[in-house]
Design an enzyme around this catalytic site. Sequence first.
Site, short mmCIF file in Angstrom:
data_model
loop_
_atom_site.label_atom_id
_atom_site.label_comp_id
_atom_site.label_asym_id
_atom_site.label_seq_id
_atom_site.Cartn_x
_atom_site.Cartn_y
_atom_site.Cartn_z
N HIS A 155 -4.24 6.07 2.36
CA HIS A 155 -4.91 5.52 1.17
C HIS A 155 -5.35 4.08 1.37
O HIS A 155 -5.50 3.33 0.41
CB HIS A 155 -3.99 5.65 -0.05
CG HIS A 155 -3.75 7.08 -0.47
ND1 HIS A 155 -2.76 7.48 -1.33
CD2 HIS A 155 -4.40 8.23 -0.13
CE1 HIS A 155 -2.80 8.80 -1.50
NE2 HIS A 155 -3.78 9.27 -0.77
N PRO A 206 15.26 11.59 -4.95
CA PRO A 206 16.29 11.87 -5.97
C PRO A 206 15.85 12.95 -6.95
O PRO A 206 16.69 13.56 -7.61
CB PRO A 206 16.49 10.52 -6.68
CG PRO A 206 15.38 9.65 -6.24
CD PRO A 206 14.80 10.20 -4.98
N CYS A 243 -16.90 -5.35 0.95
CA CYS A 243 -17.93 -5.50 -0.08
C CYS A 243 -18.21 -4.13 -0.69
O CYS A 243 -18.38 -3.14 0.02
CB CYS A 243 -19.20 -6.10 0.53
SG CYS A 243 -20.55 -6.14 -0.67
N THR A 298 7.79 10.85 -2.32
CA THR A 298 6.48 11.19 -2.89
C THR A 298 6.63 12.37 -3.83
O THR A 298 7.40 13.30 -3.56
CB THR A 298 5.44 11.48 -1.78
OG1 THR A 298 4.22 11.93 -2.41
CG2 THR A 298 5.89 12.53 -0.77
N VAL A 320 0.02 1.52 0.29
CA VAL A 320 -1.00 0.55 0.73
C VAL A 320 -0.36 -0.81 1.02
O VAL A 320 -1.06 -1.78 1.23
CB VAL A 320 -2.10 0.42 -0.35
CG1 VAL A 320 -2.85 1.74 -0.51
CG2 VAL A 320 -1.54 -0.03 -1.70
N ASP A 321 0.99 -0.85 1.04
CA ASP A 321 1.69 -2.14 1.03
C ASP A 321 2.02 -2.72 2.40
O ASP A 321 2.51 -3.84 2.50
CB ASP A 321 2.97 -2.03 0.19
CG ASP A 321 3.91 -0.90 0.67
OD1 ASP A 321 3.91 -0.58 1.87
OD2 ASP A 321 4.65 -0.35 -0.18
N CYS A 342 -24.50 -10.21 0.88
CA CYS A 342 -25.41 -9.55 -0.09
C CYS A 342 -25.07 -9.88 -1.53
O CYS A 342 -25.68 -9.33 -2.44
CB CYS A 342 -25.37 -8.04 0.13
SG CYS A 342 -23.86 -7.28 -0.52
P1 OAD Z 1 4.66 8.87 -7.22
O1 OAD Z 1 4.93 7.75 -8.16
O2 OAD Z 1 3.80 9.98 -7.69
O3 OAD Z 1 6.05 9.52 -6.75
C1 OAD Z 1 7.11 8.70 -6.33
C2 OAD Z 1 8.25 9.60 -5.93
O4 OAD Z 1 9.27 8.78 -5.35
C3 OAD Z 1 8.91 10.36 -7.09
O5 OAD Z 1 9.01 11.74 -6.75
C4 OAD Z 1 10.30 9.72 -7.23
O6 OAD Z 1 11.30 10.67 -7.61
C5 OAD Z 1 10.54 9.22 -5.83
N1 OAD Z 1 11.43 8.05 -5.69
C6 OAD Z 1 11.59 7.01 -6.53
N2 OAD Z 1 12.45 6.11 -6.02
C7 OAD Z 1 12.83 6.59 -4.81
C8 OAD Z 1 13.69 6.10 -3.77
N3 OAD Z 1 14.31 4.93 -3.84
N4 OAD Z 1 13.84 6.88 -2.66
C9 OAD Z 1 13.20 8.07 -2.53
N5 OAD Z 1 12.39 8.56 -3.48
C10 OAD Z 1 12.19 7.84 -4.60
O7 OAD Z 1 4.09 8.22 -5.86
P2 OAD Z 1 3.29 8.92 -4.69
O8 OAD Z 1 3.72 10.32 -4.50
O9 OAD Z 1 3.33 8.01 -3.53
O10 OAD Z 1 -2.77 6.97 -4.76
O11 OAD Z 1 1.83 8.91 -5.27
C11 OAD Z 1 0.76 9.38 -4.50
C12 OAD Z 1 -0.49 8.62 -4.79
O12 OAD Z 1 -0.74 8.63 -6.20
C13 OAD Z 1 -0.42 7.15 -4.45
O13 OAD Z 1 -0.67 6.89 -3.09
C14 OAD Z 1 -1.49 6.57 -5.32
C15 OAD Z 1 -1.20 7.30 -6.61
O14 OAD Z 1 -2.28 7.45 -7.46
C16 OAD Z 1 -3.83 6.17 -4.84
O15 OAD Z 1 -3.78 5.09 -5.39
C17 OAD Z 1 -5.04 6.75 -4.20
#
Ligand code: OAD
Length: 243
Positions: free
Chosen positions: A117, A213, A125, A187, A101-102, A149
Amino acid sequence: MFSEYLVDFLPRAKRVIFLTGAGVSAESGISTFRDPDGLWNKFSPLELASIEGFVNNPERVWQWYQHRRQILNNAKPNAGHYAMAKIQEFLPDVHIITQNVDRLHQAAGAKNVVELHGNILTNRCFKCAKAYTKEIDLDSGELPKCESCSGNIRPDVVWFGEMLPEKAIEKAQEVSEMCDIFFSIGTSSEVFPAANLPLLAKKGGAYLVEINPSTTQISKEADECVRELSGNALPNLLKDIGF
Ligand code: OAD
């Protein structure tokens, strides 16, 4: 290290997808969610990222997002974000589908960014959904009220239990189903429907590459896993393909 196959195929690919998660912004100083020092190991997602959490304590949720915005205010895109934007300049059809979201992809000059997301920079609102797109005062922790509102203002992000923006998920599914190469980067693939996109791509015949990683839920489906930080791997990929 990427395979010779990928290095040869990428410059000829008709459509490429980068699906990104919190890991791609880690090297910009933004916390991930599920790593050992991640946000969901320190804070409760139900309290801070759900409708119930906001209804129970809107001030606390607002202050937490203000705090995250302050961190983001000082953050810059990293080499991984720039490399993806650069690849977009050279290939005809590259989509970046992000769970982040950044807005750091856009700050790096990326186009065709699908935000699954929402984004943390704008608001709406909670009651009447009026959009508040102007920058807000980051030093104020006070919960703002809607001028129409008097409802509470909330960030434009997707919380647990909420539907994804319809157009965004439709677009993400459409392009994933028909792509040549699908990269899943930074992810954990724990959150649906985003976690289903690599599988859709594979079903459509795409070559699936993971950059992370750590092992994730989709590692066993990937044709190739690169166990590196995205800020190292992606600039190396650019070099490998000679861009
Ligand atoms: P996670 O925190 O679940 O996963 C982050 C992933 O990035 C992990 O698998 C790490 O191993 C990997 N990682 C860390 N540093 C890294 C780097 N420098 N290069 C490559 N990989 C690296 O984050 P998301 O999968 O994005 O949703 O999480 C999904 C959603 O869960 C988010 O969008 C958020 C959260 O709840 C909402 O807020 C709706």
